[in-house]
Design a protein around this motif. Sequence first.
Motif, PDB file in Angstrom:
ATOM      1  N   ALA B 475       0.741  -1.165   0.094  1.00 30.91           N
ATOM      2  CA  ALA B 475      -0.134  -0.133  -0.077  1.00 30.91           C
ATOM      3  C   ALA B 475       0.725   1.381  -0.079  1.00 30.91           C
ATOM      4  CB  ALA B 475      -0.943   0.074   1.105  1.00 30.91           C
ATOM      5  N   ILE B 476       0.031   2.397   0.307  1.00 31.62           N
ATOM      6  CA  ILE B 476       0.918   3.679   0.137  1.00 31.62           C
ATOM      7  C   ILE B 476       1.382   4.296   1.282  1.00 31.62           C
ATOM      8  CG2 ILE B 476       0.405   6.183  -0.578  1.00 31.62           C
ATOM      9  CD1 ILE B 476       1.054   4.156  -2.957  1.00 31.62           C
ATOM     10  N   GLY B 477       0.434   4.259   2.373  1.00 31.27           N
ATOM     11  CA  GLY B 477       0.762   4.782   3.785  1.00 31.27           C
ATOM     12  C   GLY B 477       1.203   6.220   3.562  1.00 31.27           C
ATOM     13  N   MET B 478       2.073   6.496   4.607  1.00 28.88           N
ATOM     14  CA  MET B 478       2.597   7.783   4.240  1.00 28.88           C
ATOM     15  C   MET B 478       3.857   7.872   3.176  1.00 28.88           C
ATOM     16  SD  MET B 478       2.897   9.558   7.975  1.00 28.88           S
ATOM     17  CE  MET B 478       4.545   9.423   7.927  1.00 28.88           C
ATOM     18  N   GLY B 479       4.503   6.862   3.117  1.00 28.46           N
ATOM     19  CA  GLY B 479       5.673   6.353   2.635  1.00 28.46           C
ATOM     20  C   GLY B 479       5.578   7.128   1.106  1.00 28.46           C
ATOM     21  N   LYS B 480       4.656   6.483   0.377  1.00 27.76           N
ATOM     22  CA  LYS B 480       4.613   6.731  -1.158  1.00 27.76           C
ATOM     23  C   LYS B 480       3.546   7.555  -1.705  1.00 27.76           C
ATOM     24  CE  LYS B 480       6.866   2.254  -2.085  1.00 27.76           C
ATOM     25  NZ  LYS B 480       6.847   0.862  -2.452  1.00 27.76           N
ATOM     26  N   MET B 481       3.090   8.602  -0.828  1.00 28.81           N
ATOM     27  CA  MET B 481       2.085   9.505  -1.266  1.00 28.81           C
ATOM     28  C   MET B 481       2.409  10.218  -2.666  1.00 28.81           C
ATOM     29  SD  MET B 481       0.247  10.947   2.156  1.00 28.81           S
ATOM     30  CE  MET B 481       1.725  11.724   2.737  1.00 28.81           C
ATOM     31  N   ASN B 482       3.620  11.081  -2.309  1.00 34.67           N
ATOM     32  CA  ASN B 482       4.016  11.558  -3.518  1.00 34.67           C
ATOM     33  C   ASN B 482       4.209  10.583  -4.767  1.00 34.67           C
ATOM     34  OD1 ASN B 482       4.010  13.785  -2.348  1.00 34.67           O
ATOM     35  ND2 ASN B 482       6.298  13.722  -1.689  1.00 34.67           N
ATOM     36  N   LEU B 484       2.634   7.922  -5.425  1.00 35.84           N
ATOM     37  CA  LEU B 484       1.312   7.684  -6.201  1.00 35.84           C
ATOM     38  C   LEU B 484       0.800   8.698  -7.062  1.00 35.84           C
ATOM     39  CD1 LEU B 484      -1.020   5.544  -6.097  1.00 35.84           C
ATOM     40  CD2 LEU B 484      -2.273   7.218  -4.421  1.00 35.84           C
ATOM     41  N   VAL B 485       1.126   9.996  -6.941  1.00 38.61           N
ATOM     42  CA  VAL B 485       0.965  11.094  -7.735  1.00 38.61           C
ATOM     43  C   VAL B 485       1.666  10.947  -9.129  1.00 38.61           C
ATOM     44  CG1 VAL B 485       0.957  13.546  -8.203  1.00 38.61           C
ATOM     45  CG2 VAL B 485       0.522  12.546  -5.992  1.00 38.61           C
ATOM     46  N   ASP B 486       3.158  10.556  -9.009  1.00 40.94           N
ATOM     47  CA  ASP B 486       3.940  10.254 -10.168  1.00 40.94           C
ATOM     48  C   ASP B 486       3.150   9.224 -10.958  1.00 40.94           C
ATOM     49  OD1 ASP B 486       5.595  12.167  -9.137  1.00 40.94           O
ATOM     50  OD2 ASP B 486       7.002  10.623  -8.250  1.00 40.94           O
ATOM     51  N   GLU B 487       2.697   8.062 -10.199  1.00 42.95           N
ATOM     52  CA  GLU B 487       2.168   6.791 -10.692  1.00 42.95           C
ATOM     53  C   GLU B 487       0.940   7.065 -11.751  1.00 42.95           C
ATOM     54  OE1 GLU B 487       1.854   3.218  -8.643  1.00 42.95           O
ATOM     55  OE2 GLU B 487       0.333   2.321 -10.001  1.00 42.95           O
ATOM     56  N   LEU B 488      -0.113   7.953 -11.025  1.00 40.41           N
ATOM     57  CA  LEU B 488      -1.515   8.030 -11.686  1.00 40.41           C
ATOM     58  C   LEU B 488      -1.594   9.372 -12.249  1.00 40.41           C
ATOM     59  CD1 LEU B 488      -3.086   6.248  -8.713  1.00 40.41           C
ATOM     60  CD2 LEU B 488      -2.362   5.193 -10.646  1.00 40.41           C
ATOM     61  N   GLY B 489      -0.863  10.376 -12.008  1.00 40.81           N
ATOM     62  CA  GLY B 489      -1.401  11.780 -12.419  1.00 40.81           C
ATOM     63  C   GLY B 489      -2.204  12.345 -11.646  1.00 40.81           C
ATOM     64  N   GLY B 490      -2.314  13.735 -11.715  1.00 44.80           N
ATOM     65  CA  GLY B 490      -3.076  14.588 -10.796  1.00 44.80           C
ATOM     66  C   GLY B 490      -4.534  14.148 -11.012  1.00 44.80           C
ATOM     67  N   ASP B 491      -5.009  14.052 -12.475  1.00 47.06           N
ATOM     68  CA  ASP B 491      -6.446  13.980 -12.539  1.00 47.06           C
ATOM     69  C   ASP B 491      -6.935  12.573 -11.937  1.00 47.06           C
ATOM     70  OD1 ASP B 491      -6.468  16.253 -13.934  1.00 47.06           O
ATOM     71  OD2 ASP B 491      -6.381  15.599 -15.986  1.00 47.06           O
ATOM     72  N   THR B 492      -6.020  11.444 -12.201  1.00 44.62           N
ATOM     73  CA  THR B 492      -6.723  10.194 -11.325  1.00 44.62           C
ATOM     74  C   THR B 492      -6.636  10.490  -9.899  1.00 44.62           C
ATOM     75  OG1 THR B 492      -5.909   9.196 -13.345  1.00 44.62           O
ATOM     76  CG2 THR B 492      -6.221   7.758 -11.245  1.00 44.62           C
ATOM     77  N   VAL B 514      -2.215   7.925   2.086  1.00 46.57           N
ATOM     78  CA  VAL B 514      -2.563   7.751   0.525  1.00 46.57           C
ATOM     79  C   VAL B 514      -2.515   9.234  -0.175  1.00 46.57           C
ATOM     80  CG1 VAL B 514      -4.381   6.924  -1.112  1.00 46.57           C
ATOM     81  CG2 VAL B 514      -4.218   5.880   1.117  1.00 46.57           C
ATOM     82  N   PHE B 515      -3.280  10.322   0.506  1.00 44.31           N
ATOM     83  CA  PHE B 515      -2.919  11.554  -0.139  1.00 44.31           C
ATOM     84  C   PHE B 515      -2.682  12.343   1.209  1.00 44.31           C
ATOM     85  CE2 PHE B 515      -7.225   9.751  -1.270  1.00 44.31           C
ATOM     86  CZ  PHE B 515      -6.772   9.397  -2.448  1.00 44.31           C
ATOM     87  N   ALA B 516      -2.007  13.579   0.670  1.00 51.41           N
ATOM     88  CA  ALA B 516      -1.679  14.400   1.747  1.00 51.41           C
ATOM     89  C   ALA B 516      -3.001  15.300   2.085  1.00 51.41           C
ATOM     90  CB  ALA B 516      -0.795  15.644   1.273  1.00 51.41           C
ATOM     91  N   LEU B 517      -3.180  15.473   3.463  1.00 57.22           N
ATOM     92  CA  LEU B 517      -4.495  16.416   3.903  1.00 57.22           C
ATOM     93  C   LEU B 517      -4.833  17.729   2.927  1.00 57.22           C
ATOM     94  CD1 LEU B 517      -6.307  15.364   6.235  1.00 57.22           C
ATOM     95  CD2 LEU B 517      -5.429  17.106   7.528  1.00 57.22           C
ATOM     96  N   PRO B 518      -5.686  17.877   2.549  1.00 60.21           N
ATOM     97  CA  PRO B 518      -5.836  19.218   1.716  1.00 60.21           C
ATOM     98  C   PRO B 518      -6.122  20.264   2.711  1.00 60.21           C
ATOM     99  CG  PRO B 518      -7.913  17.861   1.980  1.00 60.21           C
ATOM    100  CD  PRO B 518      -6.996  17.135   2.533  1.00 60.21           C
ATOM    101  N   ALA B 519      -5.719  21.454   2.477  1.00 66.17           N
ATOM    102  CA  ALA B 519      -6.182  22.569   2.916  1.00 66.17           C
ATOM    103  C   ALA B 519      -7.738  22.955   2.904  1.00 66.17           C
ATOM    104  CB  ALA B 519      -5.286  23.690   2.453  1.00 66.17           C
ATOM    105  N   GLY B 520      -8.239  23.269   3.916  1.00 64.52           N
ATOM    106  CA  GLY B 520      -9.623  23.427   3.932  1.00 64.52           C
ATOM    107  C   GLY B 520     -10.417  22.256   4.418  1.00 64.52           C
ATOM    108  N   SER B 521      -9.541  21.098   4.755  1.00 67.86           N
ATOM    109  CA  SER B 521     -10.190  20.110   5.591  1.00 67.86           C
ATOM    110  C   SER B 521     -10.780  20.564   6.900  1.00 67.86           C
ATOM    111  CB  SER B 521      -9.290  18.958   5.599  1.00 67.86           C
ATOM    112  OG  SER B 521      -9.514  18.064   6.696  1.00 67.86           O
TER     113      SER B 521
END
Lengths: 530, 530
Positions: B475-482, B484-492, B514-521
């Motif tokens: 899985a992704i956890g914290m370790g591979k969040m960035n 994952l973006v490289d793998e799938l691209g921003g739109d996915t 999986v993802f970083a927490l968004p501002a506005g959460s």
Amino acid sequence: MLKTVRIQALWRQSLGRHAPKQKQLRVLSRPYSTKSAKPTGSVIPLLGLTAVISMAAHEISSILGEDSVSYDDDDIETHGFSDWASTNSTGRAVAIVYPRSTEDVSKIAAICSKYGVPMVAFGAGSSIEGSFSSPHSGIVIDFTYMDKVVATHPDDMDVVVQPGVNWVDLNKSLEAEGLFLPLDPSPTATIGGMVSTNCSGTNAFRYGTMKDWVLNVTVVLADGKVIKTRRRPRKTSAGYNLTSLFVGAEGTLGIVTEITLKLAVVPKETSVAVISFPTVKDAASAATKVIRSGLQLAALELMDDVQMQVVNRHGGESVRMKNLDESPTLFLKFSGPTQEGVQADISQLQNLIKSCNPGKSYFARSKQEETDLWAARKEALWTMTSIKPEGHALWSTDVAVPISRLAEIIELSKKDAESLGVFASIIGHVGDGNFHEAMMYDPKNTAQKAAVQDAAYKMVGRALEMDGTVSGEHAIGMGKMNSLVDELGGDTIEVMKRLKQALDPKWILNPGKVFALPAGSTAVAAKRLE
Amino acid sequence: MLKTVRIQALWRQSLGRHAPKQKQLRVLSRPYSTKSAKPTGSVIPLLGLTAVISMAAHEISSILGEDSVSYDDDDIETHGFSDWASTNSTGRAVAIVYPRSTEDVSKIAAICSKYGVPMVAFGAGSSIEGSFSSPHSGIVIDFTYMDKVVATHPDDMDVVVQPGVNWVDLNKSLEAEGLFLPLDPSPTATIGGMVSTNCSGTNAFRYGTMKDWVLNVTVVLADGKVIKTRRRPRKTSAGYNLTSLFVGAEGTLGIVTEITLKLAVVPKETSVAVISFPTVKDAASAATKVIRSGLQLAALELMDDVQMQVVNRHGGESVRMKNLDESPTLFLKFSGPTQEGVQADISQLQNLIKSCNPGKSYFARSKQEETDLWAARKEALWTMTSIKPEGHALWSTDVAVPISRLAEIIELSKKDAESLGVFASIIGHVGDGNFHEAMMYDPKNTAQKAAVQDAAYKMVGRALEMDGTVSGEHAIGMGKMNSLVDELGGDTIEVMKRLKQALDPKWILNPGKVFALPAGSTAVAAKRLE
């Protein structure tokens, strides 16, 4: 790929064109529920709606070319009604559009999104639950011209295809590599439709269902944005499983425009056996014994006495000549990399079923006999359709239950159908706890039609009582929307709807399938409904 | 189920307790990306945050009982840091809660939702990507006491379990029925964690990954509402595949509190072979030949020369006595319902690999030898860990690529690691195109640590260039969040986030994974970040 187009053309010829062209579109949400069986419907005034959809269609035509859009009445009819479906809508699309690339679909979606126009993806038109009908009108997107194999990676055992590719053609093109896509739905089916319904067929016992063979999908979202769910590894645990979310979503979350499929190795050695039993219960108990033994069959199918009579008397010549026993019968396919292995499987099978009252057994002694025996199973649906009297209709549907309950639900469902005095036959993917019942009726005989419908409801209700599902391999479409609520409950449906809302806030992707369109949706058709 | 608790206790003892207890929680999003390698972070003032979370914890305690909530420093530490993880956060939970039922979890979630407090589900604590750490603090939900087998349905070949059940215990309890859950992750793993990471292991080549064995999950949503994704049929095409959406979502979409698992038949006959090759390329090419032949092995594993040295010299006595060849080696498991079938498979294997430069071959001649040979593979991880010098750390991670690229990426990654002069070994689930690299380093040696991290990034980057994935089974956890973006691209990623937003609008479910927490959460922790 020309053959695909030919197959589709033949298929379409076989679709009925009897539905009246109405000046009003009746939005029909056919109840398939065991609880609430009241039909619901409302009437959309045609003019305003058609005008908006026409505007969108003309804009599409101006961008993709006039040849890409059809307003032909026959074309609209064959895309809106099917003789094969238990559920049809009298709603019709305003236009059929024929994209040739993902970019085309993206442009179509952007325009439809702008006008709030429903989009219905269309594959081979073989849905039996009304998945491709247009209850809220709109535009049908037909993938006939997106029928290319984009890339084959034999060393990685995968292939990239467009949604209009027919799976039989695909498997023929892969023969030289010794690879195949191990699904087995209707031979007319295209990959796009197979993805959208999470189809399966006789091979699912060994190979699983469509979701297990899709590595990634390229999807056009409601607003025209294009995403790809992942790359080509055979295994992953990176991020949410979007692939499995789009597979089986019936085009309600996005429009799938490219698919990477995992492939399996064509087994070098195969064999077939056909074994009859005095009762469905005996056949099912033999099947259970086989399953629990760990014997890995390629297929484990059941046909009831009625279905055996049909193929025996009306099947192809080679089938009729076999003179198979007309009692509940198991069809077994063996496969493996070595002849010794397959032989060992056959011997074990013979030992296993000894105590299950087997009747006549036919073990193929040659490749030709293998084909002939299996033909009885493959021809079942077509043979049954061919004996349908002129003007009669077929109510055909499926459910799946935990495997220990299969014999019981089949016997109860047969009894129900028999009590109606209509023709009813059963074919079961017994290894998966999944079976189809087909009942013939005269649609002009209102009482008979209602009784058949009621028998189908009962079967669905029983599947739920047994902890099963209302649809094993044909999806929900319009036909089973209420049943889906019965199966999952309001809160689970609510979660599904939240996902739908997140990806298609205007509810313009195949509206009125899987769930009823909510009040408050901003789709054109929905606005008309308010 | 007592054994589960014992295993967990042992495991926890082995977890480090070195992390300083800070007055400030540093929110660490460790970059694992090939593109953007800048560390990001921000500092949360502890006081206000802790007060709100404490309030929620006390409310939970008042409802579930004081015994259900722990504020113990050691407890918090073992739930927040792992020696095994390549990525850790210095953030810590305020309290650990121990529910005993789905209802308990529902109450916990309702309270956390009210206060906007992060909830992190905790299984066995064996994540290597930081999946269970608490970068945004909050409350950890530990499933130690939800370790019951709720129902076994041997005739349907399924079992209903709570998330705290250990899979080894489960399989032992199913032995009498001749059934098993055919996954093979860390022996400490619990079903909940296995669901949340879509785990796999050595059996995936034959049996697939966790998603293929989960029939349904009961999920507590962010607001405490409880849903069940479906009933118990082995096959379905009814509605969206919510089951597969929650499997692998790492507790970020909902908290899984009950799981129905499909079971397989324990193969009656098995055998094992261990075959060395001069190079990884030769081993991989032999593996490819086997895969393309359609030979259905139970497992097809690869260990490199370094890993072979480790087990040969430091493994258990039975392994050391085998004196295995110290070059790249394939471990093959055969299985089937008959001895003739397994024998035929072994003969075919021997024929197939003749032309692939096989070195020493060991074919098990007895059940004992089978166990001894396979032990070399099973002991690999533990043996490697046992030789780690005091104070040294292990950077262990995995990727998966299309199978034809496996030899190439392994050879390049080995070269990279060798150039650093650190201990590095490779174990591959070669049948799935998936492999792990483990590198040992001295965390006090900043340059070495950075070099090791860089080598790991490179491996991940290469997997993507080869159309693979950044995580095959952890899985992704914290370790591979960035990554994952490289793998799938921003739109996915955006689509995934829309689903997250739809189900967890306050972003309180395992935030920062999986993802970083968004501002506005609106989660408490996120508010502090604004």
